[in-house]
Design a protein around this motif. Structure first.
Motif, PDB file in Angstrom:
ATOM      1  N   GLU A   1      53.657  -2.152  43.095  1.00  0.00           N
ATOM      2  CA  GLU A   1      52.994  -2.589  41.865  1.00  0.00           C
ATOM      3  C   GLU A   1      53.684  -2.014  40.634  1.00  0.00           C
ATOM      4  O   GLU A   1      53.878  -2.712  39.638  1.00  0.00           O
ATOM      5  CB  GLU A   1      51.517  -2.185  41.880  1.00  0.00           C
ATOM      6  CG  GLU A   1      50.688  -2.987  42.860  1.00  0.00           C
ATOM      7  CD  GLU A   1      49.289  -2.433  43.057  1.00  0.00           C
ATOM      8  OE1 GLU A   1      48.952  -1.372  42.466  1.00  0.00           O
ATOM      9  OE2 GLU A   1      48.521  -3.058  43.810  1.00  0.00           O
ATOM     10  N   LEU A   2      54.072  -0.741  40.695  1.00  0.00           N
ATOM     11  CA  LEU A   2      54.776  -0.121  39.574  1.00  0.00           C
ATOM     12  C   LEU A   2      56.125  -0.777  39.328  1.00  0.00           C
ATOM     13  O   LEU A   2      56.525  -0.979  38.178  1.00  0.00           O
ATOM     14  CB  LEU A   2      54.951   1.381  39.821  1.00  0.00           C
ATOM     15  CG  LEU A   2      53.695   2.225  39.685  1.00  0.00           C
ATOM     16  CD1 LEU A   2      53.950   3.646  40.178  1.00  0.00           C
ATOM     17  CD2 LEU A   2      53.216   2.234  38.248  1.00  0.00           C
TER      18      LEU A   2
ATOM     19  N   ALA B   1      55.508  -4.121  37.701  1.00  0.00           N
ATOM     20  CA  ALA B   1      55.098  -3.934  36.309  1.00  0.00           C
ATOM     21  C   ALA B   1      56.281  -3.550  35.438  1.00  0.00           C
ATOM     22  O   ALA B   1      56.403  -4.033  34.305  1.00  0.00           O
ATOM     23  CB  ALA B   1      54.011  -2.866  36.223  1.00  0.00           C
ATOM     24  N   SER B   2      57.178  -2.717  35.945  1.00  0.00           N
ATOM     25  CA  SER B   2      58.323  -2.306  35.134  1.00  0.00           C
ATOM     26  C   SER B   2      59.226  -3.498  34.830  1.00  0.00           C
ATOM     27  O   SER B   2      59.803  -3.587  33.749  1.00  0.00           O
ATOM     28  CB  SER B   2      59.113  -1.180  35.814  1.00  0.00           C
ATOM     29  OG  SER B   2      59.849  -1.664  36.915  1.00  0.00           O
TER      30      SER B   2
ATOM     31  N   LYS C   1      51.211   0.917  45.827  1.00  0.00           N
ATOM     32  CA  LYS C   1      51.252   1.408  44.452  1.00  0.00           C
ATOM     33  C   LYS C   1      52.693   1.401  43.918  1.00  0.00           C
ATOM     34  O   LYS C   1      52.931   1.016  42.769  1.00  0.00           O
ATOM     35  CB  LYS C   1      50.682   2.825  44.397  1.00  0.00           C
ATOM     36  CG  LYS C   1      50.296   3.297  43.045  1.00  0.00           C
ATOM     37  CD  LYS C   1      49.600   4.653  43.157  1.00  0.00           C
ATOM     38  CE  LYS C   1      48.530   4.783  42.109  1.00  0.00           C
ATOM     39  NZ  LYS C   1      47.786   6.034  42.228  1.00  0.00           N
ATOM     40  N   GLY C   2      53.635   1.800  44.741  1.00  0.00           N
ATOM     41  CA  GLY C   2      55.038   1.794  44.333  1.00  0.00           C
ATOM     42  C   GLY C   2      55.535   0.389  44.031  1.00  0.00           C
ATOM     43  O   GLY C   2      56.247   0.162  43.042  1.00  0.00           O
TER      44      GLY C   2
END
Length: 68
Positions: free
Chosen positions: A36-37, A40-41, A33-34
């Motif tokens: 992916e974030l 995305a950023s 999840k980290g």
């Protein structure tokens, strides 16, 4: 789709604990999840740099008529 990769990551215990608590997930899912974030950023940053450089041929009043 590319195959998954197994990695070894060294992190501070308290950082991992906080991240897992926030993600409400196990170690692997929290790291996933980290990542992916973070990815995305980067995409958001690239989009923000394009602000004002892309012209759209859209009539706002025409779009708003769909809401009525």
């Amino acid at each position: 789709m590319k195959p998954e990769r197994k990695i070894t990551v060294h992190v501070r215990s308290e950082l991992l604990d906080k991240a897992q608590k926030a993600a409400r997930a196990g170690v692997s899912e929290t790291v996933r999840k980290g990542l992916e974030l973070l990815a995305a950023s980067d995409a958001y940053d690239r989009l923000l740099k394009m602000r004002g450089k892309v012209r759209f041929s859209v009539d706002l009043s025409e779009l708003r008529q769909d809401r009525r």
